[in-house]
Design a protein around this motif. Structure first.
Motif, PDB file in Angstrom:
ATOM      1  N   MET A  34       0.818  -1.191   0.000  1.00 25.33           N
ATOM      2  CA  MET A  34       0.000   0.000   0.000  1.00 25.33           C
ATOM      3  C   MET A  34       0.861   1.254   0.000  1.00 25.33           C
ATOM      4  O   MET A  34       0.478   2.268  -0.542  1.00 25.33           O
ATOM      5  N   ASP A  35       2.047   1.205   0.577  1.00 26.16           N
ATOM      6  CA  ASP A  35       2.937   2.358   0.570  1.00 26.16           C
ATOM      7  C   ASP A  35       3.310   2.764  -0.853  1.00 26.16           C
ATOM      8  O   ASP A  35       3.478   3.931  -1.139  1.00 26.16           O
ATOM      9  N   ASN A  36       3.445   1.770  -1.749  1.00 20.65           N
ATOM     10  CA  ASN A  36       3.764   2.072  -3.136  1.00 20.65           C
ATOM     11  C   ASN A  36       2.645   2.845  -3.816  1.00 20.65           C
ATOM     12  O   ASN A  36       2.895   3.636  -4.707  1.00 20.65           O
ATOM     13  N   GLN A  37       1.389   2.602  -3.408  1.00 24.32           N
ATOM     14  CA  GLN A  37       0.268   3.321  -3.998  1.00 24.32           C
ATOM     15  C   GLN A  37       0.195   4.757  -3.485  1.00 24.32           C
ATOM     16  O   GLN A  37      -0.234   5.640  -4.192  1.00 24.32           O
ATOM     17  N   LEU A  38       0.614   4.995  -2.270  1.00 23.33           N
ATOM     18  CA  LEU A  38       0.536   6.332  -1.696  1.00 23.33           C
ATOM     19  C   LEU A  38       1.686   7.227  -2.161  1.00 23.33           C
ATOM     20  O   LEU A  38       1.538   8.431  -2.206  1.00 23.33           O
ATOM     21  N   GLU A  39       2.807   6.644  -2.503  1.00 26.92           N
ATOM     22  CA  GLU A  39       3.964   7.447  -2.884  1.00 26.92           C
ATOM     23  C   GLU A  39       3.692   8.327  -4.108  1.00 26.92           C
ATOM     24  O   GLU A  39       3.994   9.516  -4.065  1.00 26.92           O
ATOM     25  N   PRO A  40       3.121   7.802  -5.208  1.00 28.77           N
ATOM     26  CA  PRO A  40       2.816   8.696  -6.340  1.00 28.77           C
ATOM     27  C   PRO A  40       1.846   9.816  -5.932  1.00 28.77           C
ATOM     28  O   PRO A  40       1.988  10.949  -6.382  1.00 28.77           O
ATOM     29  N   HIS A  41       0.878   9.484  -5.072  1.00 29.33           N
ATOM     30  CA  HIS A  41      -0.050  10.523  -4.635  1.00 29.33           C
ATOM     31  C   HIS A  41       0.671  11.571  -3.797  1.00 29.33           C
ATOM     32  O   HIS A  41       0.389  12.767  -3.899  1.00 29.33           O
ATOM     33  N   ALA A  42       1.614  11.129  -2.962  1.00 22.88           N
ATOM     34  CA  ALA A  42       2.386  12.078  -2.158  1.00 22.88           C
ATOM     35  C   ALA A  42       3.185  13.012  -3.062  1.00 22.88           C
ATOM     36  O   ALA A  42       3.259  14.217  -2.804  1.00 22.88           O
ATOM     37  N   LEU A  43       3.770  12.472  -4.118  1.00 21.96           N
ATOM     38  CA  LEU A  43       4.496  13.307  -5.072  1.00 21.96           C
ATOM     39  C   LEU A  43       3.558  14.277  -5.786  1.00 21.96           C
ATOM     40  O   LEU A  43       3.889  15.449  -5.987  1.00 21.96           O
ATOM     41  N   LEU A  44       2.391  13.788  -6.154  1.00 22.43           N
ATOM     42  CA  LEU A  44       1.393  14.633  -6.804  1.00 22.43           C
ATOM     43  C   LEU A  44       0.941  15.744  -5.865  1.00 22.43           C
ATOM     44  O   LEU A  44       0.820  16.899  -6.267  1.00 22.43           O
ATOM     45  N   TRP A  45       0.706  15.394  -4.606  1.00 28.02           N
ATOM     46  CA  TRP A  45       0.291  16.378  -3.618  1.00 28.02           C
ATOM     47  C   TRP A  45       1.385  17.426  -3.398  1.00 28.02           C
ATOM     48  O   TRP A  45       1.100  18.621  -3.310  1.00 28.02           O
ATOM     49  N   ASP A  46       2.650  16.980  -3.349  1.00 28.04           N
ATOM     50  CA  ASP A  46       3.758  17.924  -3.198  1.00 28.04           C
ATOM     51  C   ASP A  46       3.832  18.885  -4.385  1.00 28.04           C
ATOM     52  O   ASP A  46       4.056  20.085  -4.212  1.00 28.04           O
ATOM     53  N   GLU A  47       3.656  18.351  -5.575  1.00 27.26           N
ATOM     54  CA  GLU A  47       3.679  19.193  -6.779  1.00 27.26           C
ATOM     55  C   GLU A  47       2.496  20.169  -6.780  1.00 27.26           C
ATOM     56  O   GLU A  47       2.641  21.332  -7.144  1.00 27.26           O
ATOM     57  N   TYR A  48       1.339  19.693  -6.368  1.00 30.43           N
ATOM     58  CA  TYR A  48       0.140  20.542  -6.270  1.00 30.43           C
ATOM     59  C   TYR A  48       0.413  21.704  -5.313  1.00 30.43           C
ATOM     60  O   TYR A  48       0.161  22.864  -5.643  1.00 30.43           O
ATOM     61  N   LYS A  49       0.927  21.399  -4.117  1.00 30.41           N
ATOM     62  CA  LYS A  49       1.214  22.441  -3.124  1.00 30.41           C
ATOM     63  C   LYS A  49       2.264  23.421  -3.651  1.00 30.41           C
ATOM     64  O   LYS A  49       2.115  24.634  -3.486  1.00 30.41           O
ATOM     65  N   TYR A  50       3.311  22.877  -4.274  1.00 30.62           N
ATOM     66  CA  TYR A  50       4.377  23.735  -4.791  1.00 30.62           C
ATOM     67  C   TYR A  50       3.828  24.705  -5.830  1.00 30.62           C
ATOM     68  O   TYR A  50       4.097  25.905  -5.773  1.00 30.62           O
ATOM     69  N   ARG A  51       3.086  24.187  -6.798  1.00 28.41           N
ATOM     70  CA  ARG A  51       2.553  25.038  -7.879  1.00 28.41           C
ATOM     71  C   ARG A  51       1.584  26.081  -7.326  1.00 28.41           C
ATOM     72  O   ARG A  51       1.614  27.237  -7.728  1.00 28.41           O
ATOM     73  N   HIS A  52       0.708  25.672  -6.426  1.00 26.43           N
ATOM     74  CA  HIS A  52      -0.269  26.583  -5.836  1.00 26.43           C
ATOM     75  C   HIS A  52       0.443  27.697  -5.069  1.00 26.43           C
ATOM     76  O   HIS A  52       0.142  28.889  -5.254  1.00 26.43           O
ATOM     77  N   ASP A  53       1.398  27.328  -4.232  1.00 29.75           N
ATOM     78  CA  ASP A  53       2.158  28.318  -3.469  1.00 29.75           C
ATOM     79  C   ASP A  53       2.988  29.218  -4.387  1.00 29.75           C
ATOM     80  O   ASP A  53       3.111  30.424  -4.155  1.00 29.75           O
TER      81      ASP A  53
END
Length: 135
Positions: A1-20
């Motif tokens: 399950m950790d492998n499934q969350l890692e891409p989402h974590a990267l996506l979330w980081d990119e989302y936060k970075y772009r928004h900020d």
């Protein structure tokens, strides 16, 4: 399950970075355009000495805001792709149901467009009223 969350974590980081990043650039551009536009008002004595050359600072603010319109278009296009992927992931997990309409792009572009128009108006005010360049 950790492998499934890692891409989402990267996506979330990119989302936060772009928004900020977008918000940070909006504040920086606003400050720069306002400061450049205010130059003729800061020292009226200098305005009298420099005459028409004093328009350079407000014109730079206008050009900066125009360039920002184009750059924000590209930045918001990239952000929209990331946001869409992030929202789809949230919906697939049943975490949240997003509406179809997202107004962030329109609000940002409207704001930058307004900043451009105000800077153009400021150049006109400085030229016509302060410098008395009307024939």
């Amino acid at each position: 399950m950790d492998n499934q969350l890692e891409p989402h974590a990267l996506l979330w980081d990119e989302y936060k970075y772009r928004h900020d990043h977008i918000w940070k650039k909006l504040f920086q551009i606003t400050i720069a355009v306002v400061l450049l536009g205010a130059v003729p008002y800061l020292k009226p004595d200098i305005t009298q000495v420099l005459k028409g050359w004093i328009l350079i600072a407000p014109l730079l603010g206008t050009v900066l805001s125009l360039i920002t319109l184009f750059l924000m278009h590209f930045e918001l296009t990239l952000f929209a792709k990331i946001a869409t992927a992030h929202r789809q992931y949230q919906e697939a997990l049943g975490l949240i149901r997003h509406g179809r309409h997202h107004y962030f792009r329109y609000l940002v572009m409207t704001y930058v467009g307004f900043l451009f128009l105000v800077s153009v108006a400021n150049v006109a005010v400085v030229r016509l009223l302060w410098l008395g360049l009307v024939a």
